[in-house]
Design a protein around this motif. Structure first.
Motif, mmCIF file in Angstrom:
data_model
loop_
_atom_site.group_PDB
_atom_site.id
_atom_site.type_symbol
_atom_site.label_atom_id
_atom_site.label_comp_id
_atom_site.label_asym_id
_atom_site.label_seq_id
_atom_site.Cartn_x
_atom_site.Cartn_y
_atom_site.Cartn_z
ATOM 1 N N GLN A 196 0.842 -1.183 0.000
ATOM 2 C CA GLN A 196 0.000 0.000 0.000
ATOM 3 C C GLN A 196 0.875 1.229 0.000
ATOM 4 O OE1 GLN A 196 -2.802 -0.039 3.171
ATOM 5 N NE2 GLN A 196 -4.471 0.498 1.812
ATOM 6 N N GLN A 197 0.539 2.172 -0.862
ATOM 7 C CA GLN A 197 1.327 3.394 -0.937
ATOM 8 C C GLN A 197 1.088 4.252 0.303
ATOM 9 O OE1 GLN A 197 0.237 6.064 -4.060
ATOM 10 N NE2 GLN A 197 2.245 7.037 -4.133
ATOM 11 N N SER A 198 2.125 4.934 0.736
ATOM 12 C CA SER A 198 1.950 5.827 1.874
ATOM 13 C C SER A 198 2.705 7.111 1.601
ATOM 14 C CB SER A 198 2.467 5.160 3.141
ATOM 15 O OG SER A 198 3.818 4.843 2.973
ATOM 16 N N ALA A 199 2.520 8.088 2.491
ATOM 17 C CA ALA A 199 3.193 9.367 2.287
ATOM 18 C C ALA A 199 4.634 9.272 2.754
ATOM 19 C CB ALA A 199 2.456 10.470 3.036
ATOM 20 N N HIS A 200 4.839 8.653 3.916
ATOM 21 C CA HIS A 200 6.162 8.651 4.519
ATOM 22 C C HIS A 200 6.748 7.239 4.520
ATOM 23 C CE1 HIS A 200 8.868 9.101 8.219
ATOM 24 N NE2 HIS A 200 9.482 9.588 7.178
ATOM 25 N N ASN A 203 2.727 -1.378 6.409
ATOM 26 C CA ASN A 203 2.626 -2.538 5.529
ATOM 27 C C ASN A 203 3.036 -3.827 6.242
ATOM 28 O OD1 ASN A 203 1.551 -1.374 3.263
ATOM 29 N ND2 ASN A 203 3.534 -0.873 2.356
ATOM 30 N N LEU A 204 4.103 -3.751 7.034
ATOM 31 C CA LEU A 204 4.554 -4.953 7.752
ATOM 32 C C LEU A 204 3.529 -5.390 8.794
ATOM 33 C CD1 LEU A 204 8.364 -4.235 8.307
ATOM 34 C CD2 LEU A 204 7.380 -6.046 6.912
ATOM 35 N N LEU A 205 2.971 -4.407 9.509
ATOM 36 C CA LEU A 205 2.005 -4.748 10.566
ATOM 37 C C LEU A 205 0.700 -5.263 9.975
ATOM 38 C CD1 LEU A 205 2.540 -1.948 13.211
ATOM 39 C CD2 LEU A 205 3.311 -4.305 13.282
ATOM 40 N N ASN A 206 0.225 -4.591 8.914
ATOM 41 C CA ASN A 206 -1.004 -5.045 8.274
ATOM 42 C C ASN A 206 -0.851 -6.486 7.839
ATOM 43 O OD1 ASN A 206 -2.502 -2.801 8.580
ATOM 44 N ND2 ASN A 206 -2.184 -2.004 6.523
ATOM 45 N N ASN A 207 0.337 -6.788 7.353
ATOM 46 C CA ASN A 207 0.623 -8.121 6.887
ATOM 47 C C ASN A 207 0.576 -9.147 8.012
ATOM 48 O OD1 ASN A 207 1.483 -9.443 4.409
ATOM 49 N ND2 ASN A 207 3.161 -10.112 5.727
ATOM 50 N N LYS A 208 0.848 -8.661 9.236
ATOM 51 C CA LYS A 208 0.805 -9.542 10.409
ATOM 52 C C LYS A 208 -0.586 -9.569 11.024
ATOM 53 C CE LYS A 208 4.655 -11.303 12.417
ATOM 54 N NZ LYS A 208 4.549 -12.409 13.339
ATOM 55 N N GLY A 209 -1.523 -8.909 10.360
ATOM 56 C CA GLY A 209 -2.896 -8.903 10.854
ATOM 57 C C GLY A 209 -3.163 -7.817 11.868
ATOM 58 N N PHE A 210 -2.251 -6.853 11.974
ATOM 59 C CA PHE A 210 -2.468 -5.745 12.904
ATOM 60 C C PHE A 210 -2.778 -4.506 12.079
ATOM 61 C CE2 PHE A 210 -1.142 -2.293 15.709
ATOM 62 C CZ PHE A 210 -1.647 -2.706 16.934
ATOM 63 N N LYS A 211 -4.042 -4.102 12.087
ATOM 64 C CA LYS A 211 -4.457 -3.002 11.211
ATOM 65 C C LYS A 211 -4.189 -1.663 11.884
ATOM 66 C CE LYS A 211 -6.153 -5.607 7.952
ATOM 67 N NZ LYS A 211 -5.052 -6.022 7.106
ATOM 68 N N ILE A 212 -3.464 -0.819 11.186
ATOM 69 C CA ILE A 212 -3.205 0.522 11.698
ATOM 70 C C ILE A 212 -3.046 1.445 10.494
ATOM 71 C CG2 ILE A 212 -0.698 0.155 11.860
ATOM 72 C CD1 ILE A 212 -0.866 1.853 14.489
ATOM 73 N N THR A 213 -3.508 2.682 10.627
ATOM 74 C CA THR A 213 -3.378 3.603 9.497
ATOM 75 C C THR A 213 -2.040 4.328 9.590
ATOM 76 O OG1 THR A 213 -4.355 5.438 10.687
ATOM 77 C CG2 THR A 213 -5.870 4.017 9.451
ATOM 78 N N GLU A 214 -1.638 4.921 8.477
ATOM 79 C CA GLU A 214 -0.364 5.625 8.464
ATOM 80 C C GLU A 214 -0.354 6.821 9.432
ATOM 81 O OE1 GLU A 214 0.822 7.538 4.859
ATOM 82 O OE2 GLU A 214 2.793 7.967 5.672
#
Lengths: 133, 331
Positions: B8-12, B20-31
């Motif tokens: 997923q593209q992000s600003a920083h 991206n790494l956390l989402n992949n581990k099932g931990f959802k957090i926004t940038e």
């Protein structure tokens, strides 16, 4: 910045078929991420920056041709390095690397050392020895 | 071999890699949440340190700090490695890929050939994620791009072993344990307080005081160093503010987005209001950039221009000082 105010100007990124993400508010006042192809003031700043760097390269080139400094300075500028960065790549103290800018010291450099410089700059050792610009 | 990985593209870049790494581990957090919890907003002026021939200015803390702070706040465990031997660094990366672990890398920007020339500097703290290997090419998720790219083994080694300030030395990292359900309340409050304290710190080169110091320096540059050097320093100041990865306005918009999300989470109307204020301050930073770019467009080099820019920066410092005092009381 509102979502519809996110700049979509021409930029180096756009030429690269890329974009960057910025955060702006939508009509409901909620923050969303929006892709921006570029922003003119930023492009002006970047071009200005490159212009100054190119000037530095040009100056170094003139100084090398007139025999004031060694080609190492020219290639250093061309690779956007400063003395600290170059010294780090050479794994030597800055003081010694700076000395190699003197043509008299440069001419006495060993082939091994020259090869190391050539590798860092991505050129052949011949381009360092017989500098043509 | 390609791991199951959602780019997923992000600003920083740093937050993007984390998210991206956390989402992949099932931990959802926004940038913005990751940025805010890591107290990513900062300002520091280091006149004695030259980066690209100009005094260093940073709108963020040292690389890696944002991730570490956030991980600490949330109880995320991260493994980090550095290698003096490039062969070992690659071996570890290959091992991770074999074990199905997408891995974050710290790399130098200069040799990343997929960036346009305008972005390629010897900045050694860019973050990317490797999520696979096909033939001899590593599949790369660069958080600031909206597509994935790939690098050969040699190219990857070159960027992982970039030299100079903040040399990454093959630095790689990946989360090993994420909490199941976390209550963000305390983490948000602590992180906001940290940012307020940073920005209001009684240190002349940090936070709003640092901004005032730069504002004064802009006038001095012109008198002491001449027009060319003054303009060049100014270029670097604004370039850092609007550099890719800041989300514009020196991270102010990302932070505003964080405050909004935090306000919703804590059900705190005042934070929502302050989020709007932060966005307005961000707009003013953009105005500052526009004003600065005019110096080159019109080539108006009278002292007046520098006075205007200096005043604007002073005004921004005043606005932010008032803002962070309010924000500190709001949580």
């Amino acid at each position: 910045m509102k979502k519809n105010e996110v700049p979509q100007d021409d930029s180096p990124l756009k030429k690269h078929k890329s974009n960057e993400l910025v955060y702006a508010v939508d009509d409901d006042g909620k923050f969303v991420s929006v892709q921006s192809s570029g922003w003119e003031p930023k492009t002006i700043i970047q071009n200005q920056n490159l212009e100054v760097l190119n000037q530095r390269v040009q100056e170094a080139l003139n100084d090398v041709t007139s025999g004031k400094i060694s080609p190492i300075v020219y290639y250093m500028e061309l690779n956007r390095m400063d003395w600290q960065t170059l010294a780090a790549y050479m794994e030597q103290w800055t003081f010694f690397v700076k000395r190699h800018a003197k043509p008299s010291v440069f001419n006495k450099l060993s082939t091994r050392k020259l090869q190391k410089y050539a590798d860092i700059f991505g050129i052949s050792i011949d381009e360092l020895r017989n500098f043509k610009g | 071999m390609q791991l199951d990985f959602n780019h997923q593209q992000s600003a920083h870049c740093e937050n993007g890699a984390i998210v991206n790494l956390l989402n992949n581990k099932g931990f959802k957090i926004t940038e913005p949440m990751a940025f805010g919890l890591g107290s990513g907003l900062f300002f520091v002026y280091l006149p004695f340190l030259k980066v690209n021939h100009a005094p260093a200015v940073s709108y963020r803390p040292l690389p890696g700090v944002i991730f570490n702070r956030m991980a600490k706040q949330l109880g995320i465990k991260v493994k980090r490695f550095k290698f003096s031997n490039p062969a070992k660094a690659q071996q570890k990366l290959d091992e991770n890929l074999k074990n199905n672990i997408p891995t974050g890398l710290v790399v130098g920007v200069y040799h990343l050939n997929y960036f346009p020339d305008e972005y390629r500097f010897h900045f050694n703290a860019h973050n990317i994620v490797v999520f696979g290997k096909e033939e001899n090419r590593y599949l790369i998720s660069d958080p600031v791009l909206d597509y994935t790219v790939s690098l050969t083994k040699e190219e990857l080694e070159k960027v992982r072993y970039a030299k100079g300030a903040l040399a990454p030395k093959g630095h790689l990292y990946y989360p090993i344990a994420v909490p199941q359900n976390t209550d963000l309340t305390n983490a948000i409050k602590k992180a906001i307080k940290k940012t307020c304290n940073d920005m209001l710190a009684p240190v002349p080169i940090v936070g709003v005081k640092g901004m005032r110091m730069v504002a004064k320096a802009i006038l001095k540059w012109h008198k002491k160093l001449g027009v060319a050097k003054a303009n060049y320093n100014l270029v670097n100041l604004v370039r850092m503010q609007e550099e890719i990865g800041t989300g514009g306005g020196g991270f102010r918009f990302i932070y505003a987005a964080f405050l909004q999300e935090a306000g919703e989470y804590l059900n705190n109307a005042q934070l929502m209001q302050l989020s709007k204020e932060m966005a307005l301050i961000g707009d003013k930073w953009r105005d500052f950039a526009v004003e600065a770019s005019r110096v080159y467009k019109k080539r108006s080099n009278t002292e007046n221009v520098y006075q205007v820019l200096s005043n604007r920066l002073m005004e921004l410092a005043d606005l932010e000082e008032a803002f962070f005092k309010k924000l500190k009381k709001a949580v």
